[in-house]
Design a protein around this motif. Sequence first.
Motif, PDB file in Angstrom:
ATOM      1  N   VAL A 129      18.941  59.342 -26.041  1.00 12.73           N
ATOM      2  CA  VAL A 129      20.021  59.984 -26.795  1.00 12.73           C
ATOM      3  C   VAL A 129      19.846  59.862 -28.297  1.00 12.73           C
ATOM      4  O   VAL A 129      20.622  60.435 -29.062  1.00 12.73           O
ATOM      5  N   LYS A 130      18.841  59.124 -28.711  1.00 10.61           N
ATOM      6  CA  LYS A 130      18.633  58.891 -30.134  1.00 10.61           C
ATOM      7  C   LYS A 130      18.451  60.216 -30.870  1.00 10.61           C
ATOM      8  O   LYS A 130      17.700  61.085 -30.426  1.00 10.61           O
ATOM      9  N   GLY A 131      19.155  60.350 -31.985  1.00  8.07           N
ATOM     10  CA  GLY A 131      19.083  61.577 -32.757  1.00  8.07           C
ATOM     11  C   GLY A 131      20.053  62.652 -32.314  1.00  8.07           C
ATOM     12  O   GLY A 131      20.248  63.647 -33.024  1.00  8.07           O
ATOM     13  N   ARG A 132      20.665  62.480 -31.155  1.00  8.91           N
ATOM     14  CA  ARG A 132      21.633  63.474 -30.648  1.00  8.91           C
ATOM     15  C   ARG A 132      23.038  62.893 -30.547  1.00  8.91           C
ATOM     16  O   ARG A 132      24.012  63.614 -30.753  1.00  8.91           O
ATOM     17  N   PHE A 133      23.143  61.626 -30.219  1.00 11.51           N
ATOM     18  CA  PHE A 133      24.447  60.976 -30.039  1.00 11.51           C
ATOM     19  C   PHE A 133      24.699  60.020 -31.208  1.00 11.51           C
ATOM     20  O   PHE A 133      23.774  59.402 -31.750  1.00 11.51           O
ATOM     21  N   THR A 134      25.973  59.881 -31.546  1.00  8.59           N
ATOM     22  CA  THR A 134      26.373  58.941 -32.589  1.00  8.59           C
ATOM     23  C   THR A 134      27.580  58.142 -32.120  1.00  8.59           C
ATOM     24  O   THR A 134      28.594  58.734 -31.719  1.00  8.59           O
ATOM     25  N   ILE A 135      27.446  56.834 -32.167  1.00 11.17           N
ATOM     26  CA  ILE A 135      28.577  55.965 -31.830  1.00 11.17           C
ATOM     27  C   ILE A 135      29.240  55.504 -33.119  1.00 11.17           C
ATOM     28  O   ILE A 135      28.573  55.227 -34.116  1.00 11.17           O
ATOM     29  N   SER A 136      30.543  55.463 -33.101  1.00  9.34           N
ATOM     30  CA  SER A 136      31.281  54.999 -34.270  1.00  9.34           C
ATOM     31  C   SER A 136      32.569  54.336 -33.798  1.00  9.34           C
ATOM     32  O   SER A 136      32.969  54.498 -32.648  1.00  9.34           O
ATOM     33  N   ARG A 137      33.185  53.605 -34.688  1.00 13.38           N
ATOM     34  CA  ARG A 137      34.429  52.926 -34.312  1.00 13.38           C
ATOM     35  C   ARG A 137      35.381  52.934 -35.489  1.00 13.38           C
ATOM     36  O   ARG A 137      34.967  52.918 -36.653  1.00 13.38           O
ATOM     37  N   ASP A 138      36.651  52.967 -35.166  1.00 11.20           N
ATOM     38  CA  ASP A 138      37.716  52.869 -36.156  1.00 11.20           C
ATOM     39  C   ASP A 138      38.558  51.670 -35.766  1.00 11.20           C
ATOM     40  O   ASP A 138      39.406  51.764 -34.866  1.00 11.20           O
ATOM     41  N   ASN A 139      38.316  50.559 -36.420  1.00  9.47           N
ATOM     42  CA  ASN A 139      39.013  49.340 -36.036  1.00  9.47           C
ATOM     43  C   ASN A 139      40.512  49.438 -36.310  1.00  9.47           C
ATOM     44  O   ASN A 139      41.311  48.791 -35.616  1.00  9.47           O
ATOM     45  N   ALA A 140      40.896  50.232 -37.284  1.00 13.20           N
ATOM     46  CA  ALA A 140      42.322  50.394 -37.587  1.00 13.20           C
ATOM     47  C   ALA A 140      43.040  51.110 -36.448  1.00 13.20           C
ATOM     48  O   ALA A 140      44.233  50.894 -36.223  1.00 13.20           O
TER      49      ALA A 140
END
Length: 122
Positions: free
Chosen positions: A64-75
């Motif tokens: 998935v590298k280059g196609r998927f992005t993981i992110s988080r919003d701790n708030a």
Amino acid sequence: QVQLVESGGGLVQAGGSLRLSCAASGRTFNSYTMAWFRQVPGKEREFVAVTAWSVARTVYADSVKGRFTISRDNAKNTVYLQMNNLKPEDAAVYYCAAGRRVSSVPKDYEYWGQGTQVTVSS
């Protein structure tokens, strides 16, 4: 105790995009490593991506590298998985998981969501 609820799955054509969300309960969300796994019937659960409490530290599966992005919003106690250029082989039930360390191994995660289905048509 952490409870996880995924959303955002659905049907998309190959080449399209989806964004999965995982909402977590519990006041200690920002101390957990958060990951996404996926699973198809008859196969083992497969690692997709992980982010430590600091977004600067992320790891992706090669597939998935280059196609998927993981992110988080701790708030917002939420972790996301942006999936672009989806392929038929990306179709699976996607699960988010919470654990104490960065790992690609399912058994290292303490808490799991119920999963959300992603279907990719060719």
